[in-house]
Design a protein around this motif. Sequence first.
Motif, PDB file in Angstrom:
ATOM      1  N   ARG A  57       0.796  -1.380  -0.039  1.00  0.00           N
ATOM      2  CA  ARG A  57       0.074  -0.117  -0.170  1.00  0.00           C
ATOM      3  C   ARG A  57       0.943   1.102  -0.099  1.00  0.00           C
ATOM      4  N   VAL A  60       1.872   1.624  -3.677  1.00  0.00           N
ATOM      5  CA  VAL A  60       1.023   2.214  -4.704  1.00  0.00           C
ATOM      6  C   VAL A  60       0.708   3.496  -4.514  1.00  0.00           C
ATOM      7  N   VAL A  62      -1.211   4.522  -1.786  1.00  0.00           N
ATOM      8  CA  VAL A  62      -2.330   4.807  -0.945  1.00  0.00           C
ATOM      9  C   VAL A  62      -1.957   5.314   0.426  1.00  0.00           C
ATOM     10  N   LEU A  63      -0.852   4.491   1.011  1.00  0.00           N
ATOM     11  CA  LEU A  63      -0.353   5.191   2.273  1.00  0.00           C
ATOM     12  C   LEU A  63       0.804   5.892   2.139  1.00  0.00           C
ATOM     13  N   ARG A  64       0.870   6.888   2.811  1.00  0.00           N
ATOM     14  CA  ARG A  64       2.335   7.774   2.887  1.00  0.00           C
ATOM     15  C   ARG A  64       3.185   7.435   3.738  1.00  0.00           C
ATOM     16  N   ARG A  82      -0.558  11.037  -6.713  1.00  0.00           N
ATOM     17  CA  ARG A  82      -1.350  10.559  -7.943  1.00  0.00           C
ATOM     18  C   ARG A  82      -0.651   9.886  -8.875  1.00  0.00           C
ATOM     19  N   SER A  85      -1.068   6.197  -9.520  1.00  0.00           N
ATOM     20  CA  SER A  85      -2.007   5.739 -10.365  1.00  0.00           C
ATOM     21  C   SER A  85      -2.152   5.635 -11.673  1.00  0.00           C
ATOM     22  N   LEU A  88       0.624   2.112 -12.600  1.00  0.00           N
ATOM     23  CA  LEU A  88       0.535   0.969 -11.956  1.00  0.00           C
ATOM     24  C   LEU A  88      -1.144   0.604 -12.001  1.00  0.00           C
ATOM     25  N   TYR A  90      -3.286  -1.991  -9.420  1.00  0.00           N
ATOM     26  CA  TYR A  90      -3.081  -2.624  -8.169  1.00  0.00           C
ATOM     27  C   TYR A  90      -4.167  -3.662  -8.134  1.00  0.00           C
ATOM     28  N   GLU A  95     -11.547  -7.121  -3.642  1.00  0.00           N
ATOM     29  CA  GLU A  95     -12.255  -5.931  -4.197  1.00  0.00           C
ATOM     30  C   GLU A  95     -13.351  -5.760  -4.196  1.00  0.00           C
TER      31      GLU A  95
ATOM     32  N   THR B  87      -6.260   3.706  -6.173  1.00  0.00           N
ATOM     33  CA  THR B  87      -5.194   3.707  -7.137  1.00  0.00           C
ATOM     34  C   THR B  87      -5.707   3.630  -8.473  1.00  0.00           C
ATOM     35  N   PRO B  89      -6.577   6.735 -11.292  1.00  0.00           N
ATOM     36  CA  PRO B  89      -6.301   8.127 -11.553  1.00  0.00           C
ATOM     37  C   PRO B  89      -7.593   8.961 -11.341  1.00  0.00           C
TER      38      PRO B  89
END
Lengths: 323, 243
Positions: A57, A60, A62-64, A82, A85, A88, A90, A95, B87, B89
């Motif tokens: 995460r 990709v 989502v987490l900093r 951003r 995204s 890649l 993910y 889902e 994830t 855009p």
Amino acid sequence: MTVVAAAPVRTVAVSLEGLRRHRGDVLATDDVSLEVLAGEVFGLLGPNGAGKTTLVRLLVGVLRPEAGRVSLLGQDVTADPRAASRLLAYLAQDEPALNELPVGLAVETTGRLRGLSRRDARSQTADLLDELGLADVQERPLTKLSGGQRRLAQVAAALIADRPLLVLDEPTTGLDALARRAVWEILRRRRTEAGVTVVLVTHNVVEAEQVLDRVAVLDRGRVIACDTPGRLKALVSNDVRLDLVWRDEPPLGEPAVAALLARSEVDGRRWSARLPAADAREALGRLTAGPALAALDDFTLATPTLEDVYLSLGGRAHDLERS
Amino acid sequence: MSAFLALYVGQVSRARAARGPLLFVATLQSVGILLLLRGVVDEGSDTTAQQVVAGSTVLVVAFVALNLLAQRFGMLRGTGALDYYATLPVSGSLVVLATAASYATFTVPGAVLTAFVGALLYGLPLGHLWILLVVLPLAGASLAGLGACLGLLAPRPELATVAGQLGMSGILFLGIIPEHRMPAVLQVVRAAVPSTYATDAFASSFARHLDVAALLTDVGVCLVVAVLALSLASAAFRRAVRA
């Protein structure tokens, strides 16, 4: 004049530098640095709770991270999450966002959200559903499919729009052998035809050995080893695993049995010992030559797996999958 | 815009498959309230009748846009499903807007049917029913924004569900009970609740003489609440993703 041909330099697709991140009070990612080369199938292997999903995460965007840096195909995505995204795709362990959508629309919508025109999204969706054997169920909502078909549909959604980097969290969980092969075949084709890089999370050691070019072994948020599966297994190549199953209570009065017990992990009547090959041969000889043989139900000697590598490097958990 | 449409179409399709029975229940609930209260409301009491019909109409909007959307976002947050959007855009605001718009869309048939049945049952004029077309999107957007906030801010999905249902119950009582019959304290609460302005705007559509200034005020409040709630929901989306 001598002309020296330069060695081909492979691009770094993913670069993680000194990543650190807590989940609650737990340090889930602890100073992780890794490089994944373009076109590699790179694995993150570790038991549940090793920090694989947190690391992914972070990767990709989502987490900093609390500290450290993530670069994807040369772009620093820590500064611009951003950007990740656009580079890649993910696939998470599940889902649920797609669950109630019909399969075809789930894949097509994902493609359109990745910037495809409606026409391209439809045509790629049709191709993917054909490749993954889902064309017959494209009108059915994901919730109405079997677990395996649902996972395949999620894989299809991850694959649409031809991202150069695929980050897949246990993509083959719940799939039968045939469907697993279909997924690996489609990934192999993407890699050879388009140079796609795959970062794969798994806790299945057999799968890891079969499909990964390189693997990072994680334990409690840290990378404890990173190399090709072959080289990692060479670290413990002198060891073999001796597994015993006792029919009755093991005869602990036998010195050979008592000696083995001290070196085994015991799970009920199943004992498992990782031993140097010579010691294992000797122990097995003594067991099968003496009265202990009558109490033995089964025994196997196996060459090392990545699980043995994990354990020999200090890994503590025991829920890596061996099927 | 194409991303918004893709999200919107996906959400509408998902909701059509999964929420059909719930939308039926939402409408049936409001029409049932209209039928029950028909015997209680005095003949000739236009203000009360307008309030009951408008309150029942807003209840359809609250059921779908507030209650169901709070549950949806609570589920998305609770199951980690927001990572799917995070994830891709597309911005969190776009996801919130498209989802809210799709839920608001689903309020239209039930709300129009409830208003129409109510007007017939209570003998109200249908001449200004076009006002519904202006007020519905704004009422839908404001309540959907609030529903999204509840779902995204609630620490657990069950709490999002409870909050959505409590919100809907509050809107039911504050919307249907005529203002002049409420105790002073409840009148203050009523004035502070955003759905009141949607109810009052709906009520205007049944008035024999349209009070344009009051209608514009009510619609303006709905618009401001919609913008604020959707902005807050977008911020809550970003926060929930990073948690």
